[in-house]
Structure formats: C-alpha cells, structure tokens
Design a protein around this motif. Structure first.
Motif, mmCIF file in Angstrom:
data_model
loop_
_atom_site.group_PDB
_atom_site.id
_atom_site.type_symbol
_atom_site.label_atom_id
_atom_site.label_comp_id
_atom_site.label_asym_id
_atom_site.label_seq_id
_atom_site.Cartn_x
_atom_site.Cartn_y
_atom_site.Cartn_z
ATOM 1 N N PRO A 1 0.814 -1.229 0.000
ATOM 2 C CA PRO A 1 0.000 0.000 0.000
ATOM 3 C C PRO A 1 0.840 1.269 0.000
ATOM 4 O O PRO A 1 0.397 2.303 -0.504
ATOM 5 N N ASP B 1 -2.019 14.006 3.401
ATOM 6 C CA ASP B 1 -1.699 13.706 4.793
ATOM 7 C C ASP B 1 -0.779 14.742 5.416
ATOM 8 O O ASP B 1 -0.297 14.568 6.518
ATOM 9 N N PRO C 1 -1.478 9.617 -3.775
ATOM 10 C CA PRO C 1 -1.393 10.048 -2.379
ATOM 11 C C PRO C 1 -2.643 10.756 -1.907
ATOM 12 O O PRO C 1 -3.382 11.336 -2.695
ATOM 13 N N SER C 2 -2.860 10.679 -0.585
ATOM 14 C CA SER C 2 -3.897 11.475 0.053
ATOM 15 C C SER C 2 -3.227 12.690 0.666
ATOM 16 O O SER C 2 -2.010 12.747 0.785
ATOM 17 N N HIS D 1 0.325 4.256 -2.573
ATOM 18 C CA HIS D 1 0.127 5.599 -2.025
ATOM 19 C C HIS D 1 1.088 6.602 -2.652
ATOM 20 O O HIS D 1 0.754 7.782 -2.802
#
Length: 226
Positions: free
Chosen positions: A83, A94, A91-92, A87
């Motif tokens: 993961p 964060d 990407p989120s 990612h």
C-alpha cells in the motif's frame, strides 16, 4: 553482498531513487514547517531539522535491518510496503495537519516529529533494498539528503513535471516487497516450493502491479475532481 560489487551499486542506485521518490511528502513538511520564519532562520531550521531527521531515520533503519532478520517479519514488511507503493502514486493529503511554526525551535520540532511519523515507507523500503547492508543505507542517505535539503520546496514540483520518478520509485518498492517475501527465513522457501518456482516472478509482478493500480487510482481521483 560484497562492497563495490555490481550488486552493491544496483542496490545503492535503488536506495538513492527511493530516498528521492519518498522524500516528496517530507520535503513538503519541511517547507511548510519553516514557512513563517525569516529567510536566515528558515534556512537554519531546514538544515538542523533535516540533519536531525536523518539521524532519526538512520537509527530507525538500523533497527529495521535487524528486525527483518526475524522469521515472518520480513514477509510482513513486504506486505506493508505494497500500500505504501500505491500511495506514492495516488497520495492522500496527509500533510494538511502540519502547521507552520513561529520560531526556529518550534519549526525544528515540527520537522522532526512529522518526519519521524512519516518515515515508515522510507525505513522499510530502504532496509529491504539494502539487504542487510547498513553501509548502503548510510551512503545512499549521504548522497540523496543534500538534494532534499537544497531543494525542499522544489522536489514536489519536479515530481509533478517528471512523474516517471514516482513510478520508478513505486516499482522499486513493489520489487523490494516481493524480494522481501521470498527471502523471509520462515516462509520464503515454502512459497517457492508450493508454486514450483513460479514465485521467482513475484517481485516483477508486484513492481508492475503497484504501478498499474496506483495509476488507476490516481486517474480516478483526477476524474472525481475534474
């Protein structure tokens, strides 16, 4: 692995690419944390914070290199990397909770704390790519970290312009993940035996798989925001 052998330089190249590819979020954190400081204080915060982060990361990687010698943990580490690789491509946000500090030591503390909490991907990926050779980790960091320090606000833009960097990094993480699973002292030999040796292709399959999945997720995210 012999020092200065072809295998050594291939692993060193992988570690440098991983350092740079995985430094994107960390570079953003560094830039955001020192954003409110005057120019001279900002440079000092970036330098001190990054040196501290390197020391922390070296210590964590040293522990990780040792932990990966324990049966089953190398296999689990390989699973955790999958993961992380995806990612990297999709990407989120964060880094939204990272706040700029108003003073030098506040910025340094923010950089150290945020970098330490975001170092799981770096530590596991590099420990796996180093294959137990801690000297490789040190050399790779010494080469790549000055680049991060010199261009902490530029790295994200470069990766946006040259997304191949991210895909190469994700592929190396996927490859490292498969290699770690197959080299696990407890499960690796059983996996190869059960699959009749076909599992030798696992690193390549995972390298391609994480890139394809990451691309699909990134494309879906772009379509939602369009």
């Amino acid at each position: 692995m012999e020092t200065f052998s072809p295998e050594f330089f291939v692993a060193l190249g992988s570690i440098i690419v991983l350092d740079l590819a995985l430094a994107g979020d960390n570079a953003v954190v560094i830039a955001m944390a020192a954003n409110r400081l005057q120019a001279a204080a900002r440079r000092k915060a970036i330098l001190i914070g990054t040196v501290g982060a390197v020391v922390i990361r070296l210590a964590l990687t040293c522990v990780a290199v040792w932990l990966l010698t324990i049966p089953y943990l190398q296999f689990i580490g390989g699973l955790i990397l999958l993961p992380i690789a995806v990612h990297l491509l999709a990407p989120s946000d964060d880094t939204a909770d990272v706040k700029a500090a108003d003073n030098l030591w506040g910025a340094i503390k923010t950089i150290l704390i945020a970098d330490a909490t975001m170092s799981l991907d770096n530590v596991l990926s590099i420990a796996g790519a180093a294959n137990g050779h801690f000297g490789l980790v040190v050399i790779g960091l010494m080469i790549s970290i000055p680049i991060v320090v010199a261009g902490s606000t530029l790295i994200g833009k470069l990766m946006d312009r040259f997304p191949v960097i991210m895909y190469v990094g994700a592929a190396i993480i996927g490859w490292t993940s498969g290699k770690m699973m197959l080299e696990d002292g407890a499960l690796g030999a059983h996996i190869l035996q059960l699959t009749g040796g076909f599992a030798h292709a696992l690193p390549a399959v995972l390298a391609v798989g994480v890139c394809v999945l990451g691309w699909l997720l990134a494309r879906r995210a772009q379509q939602r925001t369009a």
